[in-house]
Design an enzyme around this catalytic site. Structure first.
Site, PDB file in Angstrom:
ATOM      1  N   SER A 167       0.829  -1.202   0.000  1.00  0.00           N
ATOM      2  CA  SER A 167       0.000   0.000   0.000  1.00  0.00           C
ATOM      3  C   SER A 167       0.870   1.262   0.000  1.00  0.00           C
ATOM      4  O   SER A 167       1.697   1.443  -0.884  1.00  0.00           O
ATOM      5  CB  SER A 167      -0.955  -0.049   1.188  1.00  0.00           C
ATOM      6  OG  SER A 167      -1.991   0.893   1.042  1.00  0.00           O
ATOM      7  N   ASP A 392      -7.811  -5.620  -6.551  1.00  0.00           N
ATOM      8  CA  ASP A 392      -7.714  -4.488  -5.620  1.00  0.00           C
ATOM      9  C   ASP A 392      -8.021  -3.198  -6.360  1.00  0.00           C
ATOM     10  O   ASP A 392      -7.571  -2.997  -7.489  1.00  0.00           O
ATOM     11  CB  ASP A 392      -6.294  -4.443  -5.055  1.00  0.00           C
ATOM     12  CG  ASP A 392      -6.030  -3.208  -4.203  1.00  0.00           C
ATOM     13  OD1 ASP A 392      -6.980  -2.746  -3.535  1.00  0.00           O
ATOM     14  OD2 ASP A 392      -4.885  -2.727  -4.212  1.00  0.00           O
ATOM     15  N   HIS A 448      -6.074  -6.359  -2.031  1.00  0.00           N
ATOM     16  CA  HIS A 448      -4.998  -5.488  -1.552  1.00  0.00           C
ATOM     17  C   HIS A 448      -4.034  -6.216  -0.622  1.00  0.00           C
ATOM     18  O   HIS A 448      -2.824  -6.002  -0.682  1.00  0.00           O
ATOM     19  CB  HIS A 448      -5.641  -4.309  -0.818  1.00  0.00           C
ATOM     20  CG  HIS A 448      -4.738  -3.153  -0.562  1.00  0.00           C
ATOM     21  ND1 HIS A 448      -4.175  -2.404  -1.573  1.00  0.00           N
ATOM     22  CD2 HIS A 448      -4.314  -2.583   0.606  1.00  0.00           C
ATOM     23  CE1 HIS A 448      -3.440  -1.430  -1.041  1.00  0.00           C
ATOM     24  NE2 HIS A 448      -3.503  -1.521   0.273  1.00  0.00           N
TER      25      HIS A 448
END
Length: 471
Positions: A167, A392, A448
């Protein structure tokens, strides 16, 4: 002379040993204590800042296996989420009280260092209580934390070092690697970024295509986007001044953020059902929003302004990513017995998955990290992996693939499926394209948090990465 020699031997033995006071000897929630050693404590860095770490020795050969740093994103989210819900040696159960062994733990083959950074995140804190920071300061603090870690664990200082995360780790890691590669005392071997933020522009532009091709936008909205955001076959969904384009992008953001879809895994349910953006729980105002897409768009700016206003009120603000369930980890880590076992300072705040204060005060200085990647690759000795779960929407695979392509590295292996062994036999794990010391890889059907969604596939990728095997 004999007395002096004995004293030298004792001092040398102490210097070569892990910090005994940080060793976790009885962690609540485990049916039995692990066979490997693990440590929890603080890495004290500049200006009274104390970064909490949790370190799990390798279950294989800790003396020679790599040291792997893991950083979650945010900015402002805790890496203990990675430990307890993704690839740590034990995963938290739904009751928030017990732990189970993780058969796909990354510490099966590596010494895993989970760092809560920057101060204000998780159990990390600063003596002055000031948690305003930015990308440059965080990269320095993370570098100093690594130096302090190897001072506490000198026996590991020669081991291969890998930097990993996901991320907003896509910003944390290359900016940290740029510092680490200049330090010959750190044996840096490579960097792996999962579903990372590499370029705001490419992430924004690719997400609109991703949403349309996955059936989220519809032909009418898509036609409006094409008409107002695109000229001569090139679309700008990132910073387009056209008012009609901004209006259409506002609808896209509402679909992604406001309709109840799980932005971290399009095809997964939203835990707890469609989330309310605001709720009051146990005297705290809970806001479920944590996004970096369309960061220049007025919709995002409006949200951030609203959040800062809420944060300045009297009611404590808790920030949580939408469609995630952090309750088990929160309950576990705030258990007084657990805090005692992990040697958590009385100055540390209650643990939350993400810090509202850090996130809202954070200075995002880097809009892309091409320079850092090119510097790493130019050294011709570091192994770099960019991997993405392909469903994601927070940091979508297409944007990261475009980013890797933009580095213009020589192709070694054309895009092809990669395989791994699962309980159902040999399976296609996704697709991979390999360049000189660089690979881009997708994980099929994952969101994710790849190790949460596809633990066996994630372990296969991790193993091949640190062992420098082909994917």
């Amino acid at each position: 002379m004999a007395a002096v020699a004995l004293l030298y031997f004792l001092l040398a033995s102490t210097a070569a040993a892990a910090p005994a006071d940080d060793e976790v000897v009885n962690l609540p929630g485990l049916p039995k204590q692990p066979s490997f050693r693990h440590f929890s404590g603080y890495l004290n860095v500049a200006d009274g800042k104390h970064l909490h770490y949790w370190f799990a020795e390798s279950q294989n050969s800790p003396a020679s296996d790599p040291v792997v740093l893991w950083l979650n994103g945010g900015p402002g989210c805790s890496s203990l989420d990675g430990l307890l819900t993704e690839h740590g040696p034990f995963l938290v159960e739904d009751d928030g009280a017990t732990l189970r062994e993780n058969p796909h733990s990354w510490n099966k083959i590596a010494n895993m260092l989970y760092l809560e950074s920057p101060p204000g995140v998780g159990f990390s804190y600063s003596d002055d209580g000031d948690y305003a920071t930015n990308d440059t300061e965080v990269s320095m603090l993370n570098y100093l934390a690594l130096k302090e870690f190897f001072r506490l664990f000198p026996e590991l200082s020669a081991n291969p070092l890998f930097l990993t995360g996901e991320s907003y780790g896509g910003i944390y890691l290359p900016t940290l690697a740029e510092r680490v590669m200049e330090d010959d005392t750190l044996n840096l071997q490579g960097m792996a970024v999962g579903n990372g933020m590499s370029s705001y522009e490419l992430n924004d532009n690719s997400l609109v295509y991703f949403a349309y091709y996955h059936g989220l936008l519809g032909s009418r909205l898509w036609s409006r986007l094409q008409a107002s955001c695109c000229t001569q076959g090139k679309c700008d969904f990132h910073q387009n001044p056209n008012v009609n384009c901004s209006d259409a992008l506002g609808e896209v953001q509402d679909i992604i953020y406001g309709s109840g879809l799980n932005m971290y895994n399009l095809y997964a349910p939203c835990p707890g059902g469609v989330p309310r953006r605001f709720s009051v729980e146990q005297g705290q105002l809970v806001v479920r929003y944590l996004g970096n897409v369309f960061i220049h768009h007025e919709w995002t700016q409006m949200w951030n302004k609203k959040l800062r206003g809420l944060a300045s009120g009297k009611t404590p603000l808790r920030l949580e990513p939408p469609c995630t369930n952090s309750t088990p980890a929160t309950r576990f880590l705030n258990n007084p017995l657990v805090r005692r076992a992990l040697h958590i300072s009385a100055k540390a705040l209650d643990w939350t998955i993400c810090s509202a204060e850090v996130h809202l005060k954070y200075g995002q200085l880097y809009r892309d990290v091409r320079k850092q990647y090119l510097k790493l690759l130019a050294a011709l000795k570091y192994r770099v992996l960019v991997y993405n779960g392909d469903v994601d929407m927070a940091c979508n695979f297409m944007g990261d693939e475009w980013f890797v392509e933009s580095l213009n590295q020589e192709v070694q292996v054309s895009r092809r499926p990669w395989l791994y062994e699962s309980e159902d036999g040999r399976q296609v794990g996704g697709f991979v394209k390999e360049f000189n010391n660089l690979a881009f890889l997708t994980v099929k059907g994952s969101g994710h948090m790849v190790p949460t969604d596809k633990p066996a596939a994630a372990f296969a990728v991790f193993s091949r990465f640190i062992n420098k095997q082909p994917f």
